[in-house]
Design an enzyme around this catalytic site. Structure first.
Site, PDB file in Angstrom:
ATOM      1  N   CYS A 185      24.205  19.530  -0.128  1.00  0.00           N
ATOM      2  CA  CYS A 185      24.292  20.307   1.321  1.00  0.00           C
ATOM      3  C   CYS A 185      23.244  19.039   2.111  1.00  0.00           C
ATOM      4  CB  CYS A 185      23.569  21.503   1.238  1.00  0.00           C
ATOM      5  SG  CYS A 185      23.513  22.035   2.870  1.00  0.00           S
ATOM      6  N   HIS A 243      21.735   4.310 -16.261  1.00  0.00           N
ATOM      7  CA  HIS A 243      20.533   4.706 -16.976  1.00  0.00           C
ATOM      8  C   HIS A 243      20.714   6.222 -16.951  1.00  0.00           C
ATOM      9  CE1 HIS A 243      19.059   4.607 -12.718  1.00  0.00           C
ATOM     10  NE2 HIS A 243      18.479   5.728 -13.257  1.00  0.00           N
ATOM     11  N   CYS A 282      35.221  -7.986   7.713  1.00  0.00           N
ATOM     12  CA  CYS A 282      35.865  -8.538   8.825  1.00  0.00           C
ATOM     13  C   CYS A 282      37.347  -8.315   8.505  1.00  0.00           C
ATOM     14  CB  CYS A 282      35.604 -10.445   9.011  1.00  0.00           C
ATOM     15  SG  CYS A 282      36.134 -11.256   7.372  1.00  0.00           S
ATOM     16  N   CYS A 318      30.182 -13.194   8.426  1.00  0.00           N
ATOM     17  CA  CYS A 318      31.091 -13.824   7.808  1.00  0.00           C
ATOM     18  C   CYS A 318      31.066 -15.482   8.096  1.00  0.00           C
ATOM     19  CB  CYS A 318      32.490 -13.443   8.128  1.00  0.00           C
ATOM     20  SG  CYS A 318      33.982 -14.242   7.468  1.00  0.00           S
ATOM     21  N   CYS A 322      34.082 -14.854  11.899  1.00  0.00           N
ATOM     22  CA  CYS A 322      34.670 -13.756  12.375  1.00  0.00           C
ATOM     23  C   CYS A 322      33.815 -12.728  13.094  1.00  0.00           C
ATOM     24  CB  CYS A 322      35.134 -12.972  11.096  1.00  0.00           C
ATOM     25  SG  CYS A 322      36.430 -13.612  10.071  1.00  0.00           S
ATOM     26  N   CYS A 446      10.253 -21.774  21.226  1.00  0.00           N
ATOM     27  CA  CYS A 446       9.721 -20.683  20.421  1.00  0.00           C
ATOM     28  C   CYS A 446       8.236 -21.196  19.772  1.00  0.00           C
ATOM     29  CB  CYS A 446      10.657 -20.291  19.686  1.00  0.00           C
ATOM     30  SG  CYS A 446      10.913 -21.182  18.200  1.00  0.00           S
ATOM     31  N   CYS A 456      18.672 -38.498  15.747  1.00  0.00           N
ATOM     32  CA  CYS A 456      18.527 -38.938  17.209  1.00  0.00           C
ATOM     33  C   CYS A 456      17.517 -38.015  17.671  1.00  0.00           C
ATOM     34  CB  CYS A 456      19.967 -38.376  17.907  1.00  0.00           C
ATOM     35  SG  CYS A 456      20.473 -36.871  17.714  1.00  0.00           S
ATOM     36  N   CYS A 461      16.566 -26.309  17.770  1.00  0.00           N
ATOM     37  CA  CYS A 461      15.553 -25.477  17.003  1.00  0.00           C
ATOM     38  C   CYS A 461      16.251 -24.893  15.975  1.00  0.00           C
ATOM     39  CB  CYS A 461      14.826 -24.320  18.077  1.00  0.00           C
ATOM     40  SG  CYS A 461      13.833 -23.530  16.916  1.00  0.00           S
TER      41      CYS A 461
END
Lengths: 489, 154
Positions: A185, A243, A282, A318, A322, A446, A456, A461
């Site tokens: 319930c 179990h 997906c 994914c 997707c 950040c 290069c 980040c």
């Protein structure tokens, strides 16, 4: 003489067989279960799994002083019909059945499918789809067809082939296990509860308040308290199949994206077709075998490419990109081994702090998450006691920050006292801190220390939540001027 | 078979399918690849009715243990490097599926087809404008270059 020996051997052989089979009989055929009655008492009974519900009712009725006809036996949201055999019900040792005394002796239609245990009604196909609502109708008609054809087949094989597979992460076994669906319930959490309709898909099971039912524990109380403002709803939960049940609070987390491979779909990574798969949420049925899924998680974790989803938490989507394919139940990452699961937690916490505009203590080996008022520039770490400047992440200083240059003396000049104390007993930490200072530059957005490992000057980040494009030379956002002037240095 | 690592299993399967059904203009030396599954040389033919008709090229694929979660390192090798606005004279290719847009659902076959289609849609044979500068200074590994994919039409 020979005949005598032969018959003697035969007697010994039969005796041994009897002994073996009787031992087997003892081990296999006693199921200890509990019967919970609405009066609050719990009976412990030992039964043969071949018993039917009628026999259980007789057994219980005599113990609680009732007539067998007055009893309802409820298990996993269903009242069980008299002719249901216990072993069809997916009961484990020490499972709990609920016995409810009914007031009037209303004859019930025992032949209807309503009286069948839940595990006999559900099948894998219903739970194999992500997009559920539109397709569930067509599945229920399919099921009728399946049921008819199954009844012609051998009974044993239908039980095997139809049995639904749920996968869970079991906190007791600490592993991926098969699970069992249970019902209680929503309001009073009693298992003496019958559903008005069977769940047809994952949404019915995972989302709250999808299926109504009747609480048989104390129907008046539940109705009274809810004051008929809403119907009594069923709550679904899972137990580990492997179990022995540790009681009503022994639950497992459903891993709804791990499924039997009904359509025999190839793993998108290793191209094997395995029995159990991870199905990305997906529409294109992208799946991986469990080994490759673990490898995928590990790769993304190491590259810090998990995504902090506002609702689901630190998760993955994914890999083919997707849309809306994030993994909602993050316990799927429990498939990682303990060490990497801890790393997952660690990274998730860091990402959460950064996204809440918090800071991570720049001391090597600390990394404590700190949430400070935005205007506060003097940040003090509660964990390692390091006091630093919010803007340049160097030891706290008054006035303008030094332009971050790989200048060792600058770093030493403003190390404050507590900083020195901290480093005194820990020359290794100091060395690695110096290394990080020399080898890395912070992301201008950040501040994540970033090492340039050849290539290069165009940096992106590596933090999944940041992805800022910046120039290693200018330490500002990457521009076409940077590309024209010093792309490769 | 089952004792191979997932990346080897995957590469082996890709090899079998390419031997069985090679896409038009794509061929490979299976025996040489069997020697080292992580280094493939693939022969490409310029498609008919394109600027590269009649030309043939060699692609080199290098895979890591983490393939297909890591993208392969793909460059043109050999004497003849196609003259194309996205192909540098050292063989490096500027194609987003080789780095940022890589997905484990892609394969050697789909990469080859993308490269053939990239060549086929070319309207004027020329080197990238920054070719001399790039080739002089870049890293040997093209995956160390962050490309800006400005023009997807060429």
């Amino acid at each position: 003489m020979l005949r005598y020996i032969l018959s003697f051997l035969r007697i010994i052989a039969t005796k041994m067989l009897q002994l073996l089979s009787s031992r087997k009989h003892l081990i296999e055929n006693v199921l200890r279960i509990y019967i919970k009655t609405t009066s609050g008492s719990t009976l412990s009974i030992e039964i043969d799994p071949k018993y039917d519900i009628k026999q259980i009712k007789n057994l219980v009725a005599s113990k609680i002083g009732a007539q067998p006809e007055e009893l309802k036996i409820i298990f996993a949201g269903k009242e069980l019909g008299d002719n249901i055999i216990i072993e069809e019900c997916d009961l484990g040792q020490q499972s709990i059945l609920h016995a409810v005394k009914i007031k009037r002796n209303v004859p019930t239609d025992q032949s209807s499918s309503k009286m069948k245990p839940l595990c006999e009604i559900l099948d894998d196909e219903m739970f194999s789809s992500n997009i559920t609502n539109s397709r569930s109708n067509s599945f229920s008609t399919d099921n009728e067809v399946i049921n008819i054809s199954n009844s012609v087949m051998l009974e044993n094989s239908t039980i095997r082939s139809k049995k639904i597979h749920f996968y869970v992460y079991c906190p007791t076994c600490k592993d991926l296990k098969q699970g069992k669906l249970r019902v209680r319930c929503h309001f009073c959490k009693s298992g003496a509860f019958t559903v008005h309709a069977d769940p047809q898909n994952w949404i019915h099971v995972l989302e709250p308040k999808q299926i109504t039912g009747t609480c048989e524990n104390n129907p008046e109380l539940c109705k009274d308290i809810l004051q008929n403002k809403e119907p009594t709803f069923a709550e679904f939960y899972f137990k580990c199949s492997e179990h022995i049940s540790l009681g009503e609070t022994d639950q497992a987390v459903p891993l709804d994206l791990i499924r039997p491979n009904l359509k025999q779909i190839q793993c998108m990574a290793c191209l094997d077709t395995s029995d159990t798969i991870f199905a990305f949420p997906c529409p294109d049925d992208h799946v991986m075998c469990l080994d490759c899924f673990k490898q995928y998680c590990l790769t993304k974790l190491t590259e810090r490419q998990f995504w902090q989803h506002p609702e689901y938490g630190y998760t993955l989507a994914c890999p083919t990109g997707c849309p809306d394919s994030f993994i909602k139940e993050i316990h799927h990452f429990r498939l990682l081994d303990d060490e990497n699961y801890n790393r997952y937690h660690h990274f998730a916490a860091e990402e959460f702090v950064l996204q809440s505009n918090g800071l991570l203590c720049p001391q090597p080996g600390c990394g404590m998450g700190i949430l400070a008022e935005p205007e506060c520039t003097r940040i003090s770490c509660q964990n390692c006691k390091y006091v630093f400047c919010r803007h340049c992440r160097q030891g706290f200083h008054i006035g303008e920050c030094d332009v971050v240059e790989n200048n060792d003396t600058a770093g030493q000049n403003f190390s404050c006292e507590s900083d020195m104390n901290y480093n005194n007993g820990n020359s290794g930490e100091l060395a690695s801190r110096t290394t990080i200072k020399i080898m890395t530059k912070p992301c201008p957005s950040c501040k994540t220390p970033t090492e340039r490992d050849g290539g290069c000057m165009h940096m992106i980040c590596t933090r999944a939540g940041c992805k800022f494009h910046w120039c290693w030379v200018c330490q500002t956002e990457w521009t076409t001027e940077c590309m024209g002037d010093h792309w490769f240095g | 078979m089952t004792e191979r690592s997932p990346s080897k299993r995957r590469l082996h399967r890709e090899l079998l399918s390419l031997i069985k059904e090679p896409p038009p203009g794509v061929s490979l030396d299976a025996e040489q690849i069997e020697q080292n599954l992580f280094l493939w040389t693939i022969h490409l033919e310029g498609a008919e009715r394109t600027l590269y008709e009649g030309e043939s090229f060699q692609l080199q694929f290098k895979f890591s243990d983490n393939y297909p979660f890591d993208s392969p390192e793909v460059i043109f090798t050999g004497e003849h490097i196609p003259i194309h606005p996205h192909v540098y004279s050292n063989g490096h290719i500027c194609l987003s599926i080789l780095t940022d847009d890589w997905s484990p659902a892609l394969s050697v076959q789909s990469v080859c087809l993308s490269i053939v289609s990239m060549l086929s849609s070319c309207k004027e044979k020329q080197r990238p404008p920054d070719n001399a500068f790039y080739v002089k200074t870049c890293n040997k590994n093209p995956k160390k270059t962050k490309w800006w994919y400005h023009d997807d039409s060429v």
